[in-house]
Scaffold this motif. Structure first.
Motif, short mmCIF file in Angstrom:
data_model
loop_
_atom_site.label_atom_id
_atom_site.label_comp_id
_atom_site.label_asym_id
_atom_site.label_seq_id
_atom_site.Cartn_x
_atom_site.Cartn_y
_atom_site.Cartn_z
N TYR A 186 0.85 -1.19 0.00
CA TYR A 186 0.00 0.00 0.00
C TYR A 186 0.88 1.24 0.00
O TYR A 186 1.76 1.39 0.86
N ASP A 187 0.64 2.13 -0.95
CA ASP A 187 1.46 3.33 -1.07
C ASP A 187 1.37 4.22 0.17
O ASP A 187 2.37 4.81 0.60
N ALA A 188 0.17 4.32 0.74
CA ALA A 188 -0.01 5.18 1.92
C ALA A 188 0.81 4.67 3.10
O ALA A 188 1.43 5.45 3.84
N VAL A 189 0.84 3.35 3.26
CA VAL A 189 1.63 2.76 4.35
C VAL A 189 3.11 2.98 4.10
O VAL A 189 3.87 3.33 5.02
N GLU A 190 3.56 2.81 2.85
CA GLU A 190 4.96 3.01 2.51
C GLU A 190 5.38 4.45 2.81
O GLU A 190 6.48 4.69 3.32
N THR A 191 4.52 5.40 2.48
CA THR A 191 4.83 6.80 2.75
C THR A 191 4.89 7.07 4.25
O THR A 191 5.79 7.77 4.73
N ALA A 192 3.96 6.51 4.99
CA ALA A 192 3.94 6.74 6.44
C ALA A 192 5.17 6.15 7.13
O ALA A 192 5.72 6.75 8.06
N ARG A 237 8.11 6.00 6.17
CA ARG A 237 9.29 6.86 6.03
C ARG A 237 9.51 7.74 7.25
O ARG A 237 10.63 8.17 7.52
#
Length: 258
Positions: free
Chosen positions: A201-207, A209
């Motif tokens: 999930y892109d949102a999880v990957e961003t978070a 960071r």
């Protein structure tokens, strides 16, 4: 005159916490172990580096300071011992009796710990980088302290491990258990982000960071790291994590007995 002589002041609380920190054998063991790990791994990376190997595209400072991950664990343990260790020995009762307002004890512990760990970490990073350059001087990883971003990355590395240590210190103060705080730090701060990062999930990957260990890694690079937070955002995120980690035990200190 007599009352003034025994008055509790911020300077006296700081001096008391500094005295406790520097007179504990565990303090010097963990600080020396951390510095030795950073230096030892840095020398190993420099001595075994080849330009056609898999590390050729790694930032020079990151390559030299690979040992910071191991050294940071030692410093996290120290942070836990600074707070939870007093609960284990019962020393916390004397500390809070001497400082009835309680919170100055926590703030002084955090301040003394931060100053000590940042100083030791920065010196260790500086020495390790210069030592690694003895081996890397004739390779494509050659660099100097005057190169763009190098000193900032060394200071950022020290700031990152210091703030991670503050998170551990807060966990120790909140949980009041050395084994429990170590388990919470390893599981929640080190392992959980890796598990979440594997989710598609892109949102999880961003978070992820902006989680503590990932943000600390972004601070120790002389050049921007692909897929990582910017140094400014990473520093802000780490400061917020440390603030929350200290706010929880501060609230508990005011609401419950020792």
């Amino acid at each position: 005159m007599t009352a003034a002589a025994y008055r509790v002041t911020p300077a006296r609380v700081l001096r008391s916490e500094w005295h406790k920190l520097r007179t504990l054998r565990s303090t010097w063991i963990t600080l020396l172990a951390s510095a030795a790990l950073v230096l030892g791994v840095g020398i190993l990376m420099g001595a075994t580096y080849t330009s056609d190997g898999g590390d050729s595209d790694v930032d020079t400072v990151v390559l030299s300071l690979y040992g910071s991950q191991l050294g940071g664990i030692c410093l996290a343990v120290l942070g836990i011992l600074v707070t939870a260790g007093e609960y284990a020995t019962g020393m916390i009762r004397a500390s809070l009796t001497a400082v009835p307002r309680r919170l100055p004890v926590l703030w002084a512990k955090a301040a003394v710990f931060s100053a000590t760990v940042f100083t030791v970490s920065f010196v260790a990073a500086l020495v390790t980088f210069l030592t690694a350059q003895v081996f890397l001087g004739d390779t494509d990883q050659a660099a100097s302290l005057t190169d763009d971003g190098v000193l900032g990355a060394l200071a950022g590395n020290a700031a990152g491990v210091t703030l991670l240590g503050l998170v551990a210190l807060g966990l120790g103060a909140a949980l009041r258990s050395v084994p429990g705080a170590i388990g919470a730090f390893i599981g929640g701060v080190m392992v959980l982000p890796e598990v979440l990062g594997a989710l598609p999930y892109d949102a999880v990957e961003t978070a992820v960071r902006y989680f503590p260990t990932q943000a600390a890694g972004a601070l120790g690079s002389a050049a921007p790291m692909p897929g990582a937070a910017s140094p400014g955002a990473a520093l802000l995120a780490l400061c917020l994590w440390a603030a929350v980690a200290l706010a929880v035990p501060a609230l508990l200190l005011k609401r419950r007995d020792v």
